[in-house]
Design a protein around this motif. Sequence first.
Motif, PDB file in Angstrom:
ATOM      1  N   ARG A 118      -4.549  19.490   4.758  1.00  0.00           N
ATOM      2  CA  ARG A 118      -4.721  19.790   6.181  1.00  0.00           C
ATOM      3  C   ARG A 118      -6.180  19.767   6.636  1.00  0.00           C
ATOM      4  NH1 ARG A 118      -0.034  20.646   8.147  1.00  0.00           N
ATOM      5  NH2 ARG A 118      -0.872  21.184  10.184  1.00  0.00           N
ATOM      6  N   PHE A 119      -7.064  19.188   5.830  1.00  0.00           N
ATOM      7  CA  PHE A 119      -8.461  19.073   6.222  1.00  0.00           C
ATOM      8  C   PHE A 119      -8.703  17.840   7.092  1.00  0.00           C
ATOM      9  CE2 PHE A 119      -9.687  21.802   2.454  1.00  0.00           C
ATOM     10  CZ  PHE A 119     -10.108  22.864   3.245  1.00  0.00           C
ATOM     11  N   TYR A 120      -7.793  16.867   7.030  1.00  0.00           N
ATOM     12  CA  TYR A 120      -7.962  15.647   7.817  1.00  0.00           C
ATOM     13  C   TYR A 120      -6.699  15.354   8.630  1.00  0.00           C
ATOM     14  CZ  TYR A 120     -12.265  14.448   5.346  1.00  0.00           C
ATOM     15  OH  TYR A 120     -13.544  14.458   4.857  1.00  0.00           O
ATOM     16  N   VAL A 121      -6.919  14.987   9.902  1.00  0.00           N
ATOM     17  CA  VAL A 121      -5.838  14.489  10.753  1.00  0.00           C
ATOM     18  C   VAL A 121      -6.150  13.026  11.034  1.00  0.00           C
ATOM     19  CG1 VAL A 121      -4.723  14.633  13.003  1.00  0.00           C
ATOM     20  CG2 VAL A 121      -5.316  16.727  11.775  1.00  0.00           C
ATOM     21  N   HIS A 122      -5.304  12.136  10.548  1.00  0.00           N
ATOM     22  CA  HIS A 122      -5.485  10.696  10.743  1.00  0.00           C
ATOM     23  C   HIS A 122      -4.751  10.297  12.023  1.00  0.00           C
ATOM     24  CE1 HIS A 122      -7.038   9.834   6.582  1.00  0.00           C
ATOM     25  NE2 HIS A 122      -6.527  11.046   6.417  1.00  0.00           N
ATOM     26  N   CYS A 123      -5.509  10.129  13.086  1.00  0.00           N
ATOM     27  CA  CYS A 123      -4.953   9.780  14.403  1.00  0.00           C
ATOM     28  C   CYS A 123      -5.229   8.300  14.669  1.00  0.00           C
ATOM     29  CB  CYS A 123      -5.588  10.651  15.483  1.00  0.00           C
ATOM     30  SG  CYS A 123      -5.090  10.238  17.181  1.00  0.00           S
ATOM     31  N   THR A 124      -4.247   7.589  15.184  1.00  0.00           N
ATOM     32  CA  THR A 124      -4.425   6.153  15.413  1.00  0.00           C
ATOM     33  C   THR A 124      -4.865   5.818  16.838  1.00  0.00           C
ATOM     34  OG1 THR A 124      -2.072   5.890  15.912  1.00  0.00           O
ATOM     35  CG2 THR A 124      -2.753   5.553  13.625  1.00  0.00           C
ATOM     36  N   ILE A 152       0.844  -1.191   0.000  1.00  0.00           N
ATOM     37  CA  ILE A 152       0.000   0.000   0.000  1.00  0.00           C
ATOM     38  C   ILE A 152       0.880   1.242   0.000  1.00  0.00           C
ATOM     39  CG2 ILE A 152      -1.775   1.271   1.265  1.00  0.00           C
ATOM     40  CD1 ILE A 152      -2.663  -1.354   2.479  1.00  0.00           C
ATOM     41  N   ASN A 153       0.670   2.129  -0.966  1.00  0.00           N
ATOM     42  CA  ASN A 153       1.427   3.368  -1.020  1.00  0.00           C
ATOM     43  C   ASN A 153       0.945   4.343   0.059  1.00  0.00           C
ATOM     44  OD1 ASN A 153       2.976   2.574  -3.260  1.00  0.00           O
ATOM     45  ND2 ASN A 153       1.343   3.201  -4.673  1.00  0.00           N
ATOM     46  N   LYS A 154       1.882   5.023   0.672  1.00  0.00           N
ATOM     47  CA  LYS A 154       1.522   6.012   1.679  1.00  0.00           C
ATOM     48  C   LYS A 154       0.916   7.235   1.002  1.00  0.00           C
ATOM     49  CE  LYS A 154       4.664   4.999   5.507  1.00  0.00           C
ATOM     50  NZ  LYS A 154       5.683   5.571   6.407  1.00  0.00           N
ATOM     51  N   PRO A 155      -0.187   7.745   1.539  1.00  0.00           N
ATOM     52  CA  PRO A 155      -0.799   8.935   0.952  1.00  0.00           C
ATOM     53  C   PRO A 155       0.051  10.176   1.249  1.00  0.00           C
ATOM     54  CG  PRO A 155      -1.955   8.297   2.943  1.00  0.00           C
ATOM     55  CD  PRO A 155      -0.948   7.211   2.668  1.00  0.00           C
ATOM     56  N   PRO A 156      -0.110  11.242   0.449  1.00  0.00           N
ATOM     57  CA  PRO A 156       0.656  12.470   0.698  1.00  0.00           C
ATOM     58  C   PRO A 156       0.188  13.166   1.963  1.00  0.00           C
ATOM     59  CG  PRO A 156      -0.968  12.837  -1.017  1.00  0.00           C
ATOM     60  CD  PRO A 156      -0.986  11.361  -0.727  1.00  0.00           C
ATOM     61  N   GLY A 157       1.118  13.743   2.666  1.00  0.00           N
ATOM     62  CA  GLY A 157       0.776  14.449   3.894  1.00  0.00           C
ATOM     63  C   GLY A 157       1.965  14.519   4.827  1.00  0.00           C
ATOM     64  N   THR A 158       1.734  15.006   6.020  1.00  0.00           N
ATOM     65  CA  THR A 158       2.780  15.145   7.036  1.00  0.00           C
ATOM     66  C   THR A 158       2.589  14.062   8.082  1.00  0.00           C
ATOM     67  OG1 THR A 158       2.788  17.543   6.708  1.00  0.00           O
ATOM     68  CG2 THR A 158       3.830  16.711   8.705  1.00  0.00           C
ATOM     69  N   TRP A 159       3.560  13.180   8.199  1.00  0.00           N
ATOM     70  CA  TRP A 159       3.432  12.054   9.122  1.00  0.00           C
ATOM     71  C   TRP A 159       3.769  12.474  10.543  1.00  0.00           C
ATOM     72  CZ3 TRP A 159       1.207   7.574   7.653  1.00  0.00           C
ATOM     73  CH2 TRP A 159       0.928   7.478   6.284  1.00  0.00           C
ATOM     74  N   HIS A 160       3.155  11.802  11.501  1.00  0.00           N
ATOM     75  CA  HIS A 160       3.312  12.183  12.894  1.00  0.00           C
ATOM     76  C   HIS A 160       4.628  11.654  13.455  1.00  0.00           C
ATOM     77  CE1 HIS A 160      -1.359  12.324  12.939  1.00  0.00           C
ATOM     78  NE2 HIS A 160      -0.828  13.401  12.396  1.00  0.00           N
ATOM     79  N   SER A 212     -17.305   8.177  17.222  1.00  0.00           N
ATOM     80  CA  SER A 212     -18.021   7.247  16.349  1.00  0.00           C
ATOM     81  C   SER A 212     -17.330   7.046  15.000  1.00  0.00           C
ATOM     82  CB  SER A 212     -19.456   7.743  16.123  1.00  0.00           C
ATOM     83  OG  SER A 212     -19.448   9.028  15.523  1.00  0.00           O
ATOM     84  N   LEU A 213     -16.101   7.522  14.861  1.00  0.00           N
ATOM     85  CA  LEU A 213     -15.368   7.342  13.607  1.00  0.00           C
ATOM     86  C   LEU A 213     -15.002   5.877  13.389  1.00  0.00           C
ATOM     87  CD1 LEU A 213     -12.886  10.377  13.685  1.00  0.00           C
ATOM     88  CD2 LEU A 213     -14.774  10.055  12.077  1.00  0.00           C
ATOM     89  N   ASP A 214     -15.026   5.441  12.145  1.00  0.00           N
ATOM     90  CA  ASP A 214     -14.544   4.112  11.788  1.00  0.00           C
ATOM     91  C   ASP A 214     -13.050   4.171  11.500  1.00  0.00           C
ATOM     92  OD1 ASP A 214     -17.104   2.943  11.912  1.00  0.00           O
ATOM     93  OD2 ASP A 214     -17.559   3.633   9.867  1.00  0.00           O
ATOM     94  N   LYS A 215     -12.341   3.106  11.851  1.00  0.00           N
ATOM     95  CA  LYS A 215     -10.907   3.081  11.626  1.00  0.00           C
ATOM     96  C   LYS A 215     -10.589   2.691  10.192  1.00  0.00           C
ATOM     97  CE  LYS A 215      -6.532   1.434  13.557  1.00  0.00           C
ATOM     98  NZ  LYS A 215      -5.886   0.592  14.592  1.00  0.00           N
ATOM     99  N   GLY A 216      -9.707   3.496   9.569  1.00  0.00           N
ATOM    100  CA  GLY A 216      -9.247   3.192   8.224  1.00  0.00           C
ATOM    101  C   GLY A 216      -7.840   2.630   8.231  1.00  0.00           C
ATOM    102  N   THR A 217      -7.231   2.535   7.083  1.00  0.00           N
ATOM    103  CA  THR A 217      -5.875   1.981   6.969  1.00  0.00           C
ATOM    104  C   THR A 217      -4.871   2.771   7.788  1.00  0.00           C
ATOM    105  OG1 THR A 217      -6.390   1.245   4.732  1.00  0.00           O
ATOM    106  CG2 THR A 217      -4.058   1.326   5.344  1.00  0.00           C
ATOM    107  N   TRP A 218      -5.061   4.095   7.822  1.00  0.00           N
ATOM    108  CA  TRP A 218      -4.083   4.959   8.493  1.00  0.00           C
ATOM    109  C   TRP A 218      -4.650   5.594   9.756  1.00  0.00           C
ATOM    110  CZ3 TRP A 218       0.230   3.635   6.387  1.00  0.00           C
ATOM    111  CH2 TRP A 218       0.273   3.274   5.038  1.00  0.00           C
TER     112      TRP A 218
END
Length: 306
Positions: A41-47, A2-10, A54-60
């Motif tokens: 910068r519209f989405y912050v993918h927090c693990t 799976i390719n990493k999406p563009p963005g700033t990693w934590h 109530s968010l569903d967990k995605g790949t990231w």
Amino acid sequence: MINKPPGTWHKPSTPCQLCNGHNRYASGIGRKCYGFTSADRFYVHCTRPEYAGSLDKGTWGFAHWFGDGKCKCGIAHNGSTPVAIKEIRAIKDPEQDEQEKLERCIKTWESSVPIIGTAGEEYLTSRFIDLNVQPDKNYLLSESLRYHHLTHDSKGNPAPSIVASIRDVKKNIQGLHFIYLDGTKKRSKDAKISLGKIRSNGIYLARESTSPEKGSICICAGIEDGLSIQEMTGIPTIAVPGDSNLSKIDLDYSITKIYLYADPEATAMQYAIQGKKYYTANNIEVVIKTFKGKDANEELIARKKK
């Protein structure tokens, strides 16, 4: 693959705006976050699942919306500036109307999360405080202490915090007290701040007592000392932010005796003596108590280490 999406990693230099975590933290301490912030910068993918709502967990991880409107986690993150920093700045603004400040205090409190399982609980545990044995535990965890991962200090730096509600005699919120954390430790500088109506109000750490002494309460300065006193005595405790607030709290008519705890230093004792005069004049028995050479939390730690 799976390719990493563009963005700033934590990572340490760019931690997650939600949990303040990053990918270099060790596993098993509740701090690691291997998500990223989207390029727009519209989405912050927090693990971290404790912030997901109530968010569903995605790949990231869990994709939190940082645009206009409320995220599905239940909080309006409001663009690049989390909601809590805006509220805290407004509460501190001397031009703000008092009612507006109060409404902003309540809004910040309502956007906080339960303290159990957070860095806030870990900090208190490091001070040998056990939240599970506190009298009136349910009240403490729902109405007194919570945790906020979106708070910022006065300079705008991310500063997750323990949030305590400052309430009047009718248990209505009048202000907030923050203990800023660095990971699971209290920050060494600018560690605390109180906002709202502080005078005559307090942080009620319990309503019901596990002590046979009915009609008695303890009053002290500081949340850590207050929780330590409750754990050692079983008596409901009101913590105030700072020694100067020991001397006058509006109390319920049912209170007949106060144990007024003060650190063994001249300034704290001076305010305790002032408090004794005030409460005694209101027909309440007052006993000033102190621990020789230490505060209440240090006494609790010493007892548990024996």
